[in-house]
Scaffold this active site. Structure first.
Site, PDB file in Angstrom:
ATOM      1  N   ASP A  59      55.981  39.137  45.272  1.00 12.75           N
ATOM      2  CA  ASP A  59      55.665  39.738  45.432  1.00 12.75           C
ATOM      3  C   ASP A  59      55.566  41.216  44.860  1.00 12.75           C
ATOM      4  OD1 ASP A  59      53.274  41.538  46.603  1.00 12.75           O
ATOM      5  OD2 ASP A  59      53.351  40.360  48.911  1.00 12.75           O
ATOM      6  N   ALA A  82      48.920  40.942  38.244  1.00 19.22           N
ATOM      7  CA  ALA A  82      48.896  40.917  39.138  1.00 19.22           C
ATOM      8  C   ALA A  82      47.755  41.450  39.860  1.00 19.22           C
ATOM      9  CB  ALA A  82      50.383  41.088  39.921  1.00 19.22           C
ATOM     10  N   THR A 125      39.967  46.814  33.883  1.00 18.79           N
ATOM     11  CA  THR A 125      38.693  46.139  33.969  1.00 18.79           C
ATOM     12  C   THR A 125      37.654  47.323  33.602  1.00 18.79           C
ATOM     13  OG1 THR A 125      36.993  45.012  35.347  1.00 18.79           O
ATOM     14  CG2 THR A 125      38.934  46.376  37.096  1.00 18.79           C
ATOM     15  N   ASP A 126      36.436  46.726  32.606  1.00 22.82           N
ATOM     16  CA  ASP A 126      35.624  47.305  32.748  1.00 22.82           C
ATOM     17  C   ASP A 126      34.913  48.383  34.586  1.00 22.82           C
ATOM     18  OD1 ASP A 126      34.291  45.200  34.313  1.00 22.82           O
ATOM     19  OD2 ASP A 126      33.061  45.076  31.759  1.00 22.82           O
ATOM     20  N   GLU A 127      34.938  47.008  35.474  1.00 19.50           N
ATOM     21  CA  GLU A 127      34.830  48.011  36.317  1.00 19.50           C
ATOM     22  C   GLU A 127      34.875  49.214  37.140  1.00 19.50           C
ATOM     23  OE1 GLU A 127      34.250  44.507  38.955  1.00 19.50           O
ATOM     24  OE2 GLU A 127      33.968  42.991  38.340  1.00 19.50           O
ATOM     25  N   TYR A 153      37.476  46.521  45.527  1.00 19.46           N
ATOM     26  CA  TYR A 153      38.170  46.484  43.700  1.00 19.46           C
ATOM     27  C   TYR A 153      37.942  46.537  43.123  1.00 19.46           C
ATOM     28  CZ  TYR A 153      38.418  43.423  39.748  1.00 19.46           C
ATOM     29  OH  TYR A 153      39.079  42.880  38.428  1.00 19.46           O
ATOM     30  N   LYS A 157      41.206  49.573  41.384  1.00 23.28           N
ATOM     31  CA  LYS A 157      41.686  49.427  39.619  1.00 23.28           C
ATOM     32  C   LYS A 157      41.760  50.253  38.835  1.00 23.28           C
ATOM     33  CE  LYS A 157      42.545  45.929  38.227  1.00 23.28           C
ATOM     34  NZ  LYS A 157      44.094  45.367  37.385  1.00 23.28           N
TER      35      LYS A 157
END
Ligand code: NAD
Ligand code: TYD
Length: 346
Positions: A59, A82, A125-127, A153, A157
């Site tokens: 982890d 991850a 991410t593009d988010e 989320y 990120k």
């Protein structure tokens, strides 16, 4: 070269491992993955026999274990896939997203500092850029677009990206970041839009479309993402962010209709359901930087990619049906339950 791939038992990480094993068979790859509900060791079955591949269960938030792992493996490169990755789950239970996506990234960065590496790559991410209005098709996310997140989320990120940039600037960790649009392809966990719709359509179950189905995503075939990351590792400039996307924008409704058409199923299976909270309207990447600096262009159009993906799901029913039944979670015990633990296993 020894490459640690964290999160390699998930969708994109596993595709990356297969891509790298084929493209650079001389490299050693160690997959480090906690095998959460999204990690599936069956996905890596075809890598297990390769002498240059190793799987370690761990982890990224467990500092002592990650440190012992780095000390033992002495990696050259770390590619961090991850993460908790499902927006809907982040709306239900944000806490695990903060832990894995932010604190886990921090642990990896500390280990990179302590043990020294040639490159740390953060798969983002593009988010992190938030969303674009539906009535401005002229707007795209560039690397200069402000971070402006909507979901727990994407906020987690974006936080991780900031940590990576801070560790680069403050401690000189040789890091790069890529921000990719929505991926699809083999081994995609059937809770995400495309595999969920394929599985439901094949079972003649309703296809739940959130809101009006007008939200737009920019779809990239997963292998094109893997090619881009490999290029960034080899030729990308340290400290830089690279956007990855192939101008394949589709509304959710268009995606669902394409799947139904390909499977020869009726549109009556579509069911409009309550919208996602804070639902991002449109994502759209401007990939000019990675194209101009590294020569990357996507090889697979959406029409070709969705056909390939559907064929893959038809040919690998066992893989996703095992997931839907929950049986995949017993695989690790069957494979590894009785094996001797490695020296750094805690
Ligand atoms: P996924 O959910 O399919 O896989 C995530 C993997 O990480 C799983 O194998 C899981 O077991 C592992 N993992 C989770 N928590 C862990 C922990 N604490 N320690 C070690 N391993 C852990 O995700 P994915 O879709 O393959 O996404 C991979 C990365 O790419 C993520 O960082 C995601 O944010 C990013 N990304 C995804 C997309 C997409 O469309 N799927 C697009 C852009 C970026
Ligand atoms: P998803 O695959 O969860 O990716 P992301 O939210 O990271 O873009 O969802 C893609 C789009 O599909 C998003 O606009 C939400 C929508 N969606 C549905 O309409 N129905 C569903 O059952 C799911 C899972 C997603």
């Amino acid at each position: 070269m020894k490459i640690i791939v964290t999160g390699g038992a998930g969708f994109i990480g596993s595709n990356f491992i297969y891509y790298m094993m084929a493209k650079h068979p001389e490299d050693k790859i160690v997959c480090y993955d906690a095998l959460t509900y999204a990690g599936n060791l069956e996905t890596l079955e075809n890598a297990m026999g390769n002498a240059n591949f190793k799987f370690v269960r761990g982890d990224i938030t467990s500092r002592a274990h990650v440190e012992a792992f780095f000390a033992a493996e002495k990696p050259d490169i770390v590619v961090n896939f991850a993460a908790e990755s499902h927006v809907d789950r982040s709306i239900e239970t944000p806490d695990i997203f903060l832990r894995t996506n932010i604190l886990g990234t921090g642990v990896l960065l500390d280990c990179c500092r302590k043990y020294g590496i040639k490159r740390y790559h953060q798969v983002s991410t593009d988010e992190v850029y938030g969303d674009l209005p539906l009535d401005r098709p002229d707007l795209f996310f560039t690397e200069e677009t402000n971070l402006h997140t909507s979901s727990p989320y994407s906020a987690s990120k974006a936080s991780a990206d900031l940590l990576v940039q801070a560790y680069h600037r403050t401690y000189g960790v040789p890091a790069t970041i890529s921000r990719c649009s929505n991926n699809y392809g083999p081994y995609h966990f059937p809770e995400k839009l495309i595999p969920l719709m394929i599985a439901n359509a094949l079972a003649d179950k309703k296809l739940p479309v959130y809101g009006t189905g007008e939200n737009v995503r920019d779809w990239l075939y997963v292998e094109d993402h893997c090619v881009a990351i490999d290029l960034i590792l080899r030729k990308g400039r340290v400290g830089e962010v690279y956007n990855i996307g192939g101008h394949n924008e589709r509304t959710n409704l268009q995606v669902v209709e394409a799947i139904l058409q390909e499977l020869d199923k009726p549109a009556s299976l579509i069911e409009f359901v309550e919208d996602r909270k804070g639902h991002d309207r449109r994502y759209a990447i401007d990939p000019a930087k990675i194209h101009e600096e590294l020569g990357w262009v996507p090889a697979t159009s959406f029409d070709a990619g969705i056909r390939k993906t559907i064929q893959w799901y038809l040919a690998h029913k066992c893989w996703w049906q095992n997931i839907l039944s929950g049986d995949y979670q017993k695989y690790y015990e069957r494979m590894y339950g009785k094996r001797t633990k490695l020296e750094y296993a805690k």
